[in-house]
Design an enzyme around this catalytic site. Structure first.
Site, short mmCIF file in Angstrom:
data_model
loop_
_atom_site.label_atom_id
_atom_site.label_comp_id
_atom_site.label_asym_id
_atom_site.label_seq_id
_atom_site.Cartn_x
_atom_site.Cartn_y
_atom_site.Cartn_z
N ARG A 38 30.73 -99.13 -25.43
CA ARG A 38 31.29 -98.81 -24.11
C ARG A 38 30.19 -98.48 -23.10
NH1 ARG A 38 37.19 -96.13 -25.52
NH2 ARG A 38 38.22 -98.06 -24.94
N LYS A 197 55.20 -102.65 -35.76
CA LYS A 197 56.56 -102.47 -35.28
C LYS A 197 56.85 -103.22 -33.99
CE LYS A 197 57.27 -97.80 -37.00
NZ LYS A 197 57.48 -96.42 -36.52
N GLY A 354 43.52 -102.07 -30.82
CA GLY A 354 42.64 -101.31 -31.70
C GLY A 354 42.50 -101.93 -33.09
N GLY A 377 45.43 -99.49 -24.44
CA GLY A 377 46.64 -99.36 -23.61
C GLY A 377 46.64 -100.27 -22.40
P1 ADP Z 1 46.94 -103.16 -32.61
O1 ADP Z 1 46.31 -101.80 -32.80
O2 ADP Z 1 45.95 -104.26 -32.71
O3 ADP Z 1 47.79 -103.22 -31.35
P2 ADP Z 1 49.19 -102.45 -34.30
O4 ADP Z 1 48.77 -101.02 -34.25
O5 ADP Z 1 50.42 -102.85 -33.58
O6 ADP Z 1 47.97 -103.40 -33.84
O7 ADP Z 1 49.42 -102.91 -35.81
C1 ADP Z 1 48.49 -102.78 -36.84
C2 ADP Z 1 49.14 -102.25 -38.09
O8 ADP Z 1 50.19 -103.07 -38.52
C3 ADP Z 1 48.15 -102.17 -39.22
O9 ADP Z 1 48.03 -100.84 -39.64
C4 ADP Z 1 48.79 -103.03 -40.32
O10 ADP Z 1 48.62 -102.51 -41.62
C5 ADP Z 1 50.24 -103.00 -39.93
N1 ADP Z 1 50.99 -104.12 -40.55
C6 ADP Z 1 50.83 -105.42 -40.31
N2 ADP Z 1 51.66 -106.15 -41.08
C7 ADP Z 1 52.36 -105.29 -41.84
C8 ADP Z 1 53.38 -105.42 -42.84
N3 ADP Z 1 53.85 -106.61 -43.21
N4 ADP Z 1 53.87 -104.29 -43.37
C9 ADP Z 1 53.40 -103.08 -43.00
N5 ADP Z 1 52.45 -102.89 -42.09
C10 ADP Z 1 51.94 -103.98 -41.49
#
Ligand code: ADP
Ligand code: MG
Length: 396
Positions: A38, A197, A354, A377
């Site tokens: 950063r 989610k 992230g 964000g």
């Molecule tokens: P980012 O931080 O890139 O926006 P998210 O925080 O939305 O991504 O999602 C990342 C998380 O999703 C990781 O911790 C990963 O383990 C989880 N994940 C992905 N696929 C699955 C799955 N099939 N079941 C449970 N967790 C999952």
């Protein structure tokens, strides 16, 4: 999008004091900076302004002190790293407004770092009085912190109304990359949305369904869509209360001419744990005691085909539980394919988030992507099609 005002639009800067909003939220481990990405990102902005002869007062937030002075969240310990990166001595003021700040700015030859703006409640409240006190310290304002641009705070939005304001080089570069990917992309445009989610990314899915040609849904959130299509998903992570919402997103996508790609085969296991026995099955063969932890090789092969046809890719969210091998396989394979297509000039690829950045780093492909955003964000709000207040105020 209207034109972004740049540093060169500010005119003659020699001898003037410019307030520069940075993002100095570097990770600290055992009192040391563990990653200075950063800080380094701001070097072009600092260099350009200093070459123009401006004196700089540097602003940033650090952590979440909640509007009061929290010594552990002082910016002062960052001074040596900033001096090393920016190549000159930097003064310091233990308050970002008022007499002490004014004196430090007057005394400095070139650069002065002002203490954490979030030590004042007026920062997050975007209090006009606080913004006015910041503005009183300079004659122009440059915002180089895209990652804070989704917040209408005093040092990101309020102060920009009070002084001639422009985007810094890192900010401009980021916006340019994001605009090329979603604002006026070369088509076909594909989006990969994964992660745990749906609920955290509903607005993203809704916006992308109206904008992109191919919407790839993977990760935990695909499970809710599979439920909506009537498949049994065993003990997989899913949001049962959002099945109806998932169905609506699919309808909306179909109406907008967007092709949605859900997994056809998946990797399942009885638990999410290292070295747990797992198997690859078609989506209609998941057993009651099994959970979906990654998308399968046949789906990955089809998705590589989608990327080969696409000219632009936006990616947020891992396709599986990538922290626990072998459930990182689909994410790594698809990331490698996107990297290869980008290297050969066939694809413009932009990724952010992230966990997504962590997954791309683990796959060793970060530098092959056209742009990887570390903005968190702000990146997600941009993917929702929102106008970021810290950017809006810099438009001509
Ligand atoms: P980012 O931080 O890139 O926006 P998210 O925080 O939305 O991504 O999602 C990342 C998380 O999703 C990781 O911790 C990963 O383990 C989880 N994940 C992905 N696929 C699955 C799955 N099939 N079941 C449970 N967790 C999952
Ligand atoms: Mg995450």
């Amino acid at each position: 999008m209207a034109r972004l005002r740049r540093i060169t639009d500010l005119g003659e800067l020699a001898g003037r004091t410019v307030l520069v909003r940075l993002d100095l939220n570097v990770p600290i481990q055992d009192g040391r900076i563990s990653d200075d990405t950063r800080i380094r990102a701001h070097v072009p902005t600092i260099r350009l302004l200093r070459e123009g002869g401006a004196k700089l007062a540097l602003l940033s937030h650090f952590g979440r002190p909640g509007g009061r002075v929290v010594p552990a969240m002082s910016l002062r310990p960052l001074l040596p790293a900033l001096e090393a990166a920016f190549g000159e001595p930097i003064g310091f003021a233990s308050d970002c407004i008022g007499e002490e700040a004014r004196q430090a700015v007057n005394a400095a030859d070139g650069l002065v770092l002002l203490e954490n703006v979030r030590f004042h409640r007026g920062e997050k409240a975007n209090d006009p009085d606080f913004a006015g006190k910041l503005a009183a310290l300079g004659e122009a304002f440059v915002n180089d912190a895209f990652s804070a641009a989704h917040r209408a705070h005093a040092s990101t939005e309020g102060v920009a109304h009070l002084l001639p304001a422009a985007a810094g080089e890192a900010m401009a570069r980021e916006i340019e990359a994001l605009e090329r990917a979603l604002g006026h992309p070369e088509r076909p445009l594909a989006a990969i949305i994964g992660g745990a989610k749906i609920s955290t990314k509903l607005a993203v899915l809704g916006h992308l369904a109206r904008q992109v040609d191919h919407l790839v849904i993977g990760g935990g959130m695909a499970n809710t869509f599979l439920l909506a299509q009537g498949f049994d998903i065993g003990t997989s992570l899913a949001e049962h209360d959002l099945v109806e919402t998932a169905r609506k997103i699919l309808e909306e996508a179909a109406g907008a001419g967007c092709t949605v790609h859900l997994p056809r085969d998946v990797v399942v296991a009885r638990a999410l744990a290292p070295r747990v026995p797992n198997r690859v099955v078609p989506v209609d063969a998941v057993r009651d005691a099994e959970m979906i932890l990654d998308i399968g090789p046949e789906s990955v092969a089809r998705l590589i085909g989608v990327l080969e046809e696409a000219r632009t890719l936006i990616w947020n969210g891992p396709l599986g539980a990538f922290e626990v091998p072998p459930f990182d396989r689909a994410t790594v394979r698809l990331a490698q394919a996107a990297a290869r297509l980008t290297r050969t000039g066939r694809l413009l690829s932009v990724a952010g988030g992230g966990d997504t950045v962590a997954a791309l780093n683990a796959a060793g492909v970060t530098h092959d992507f056209s742009h990887v955003s570390t903005a968190g964000g702000a990146f997600l709000e941009w993917m929702e099609g929102k106008t970021l207040p810290g950017v809006a105020v810099l438009l001509a």
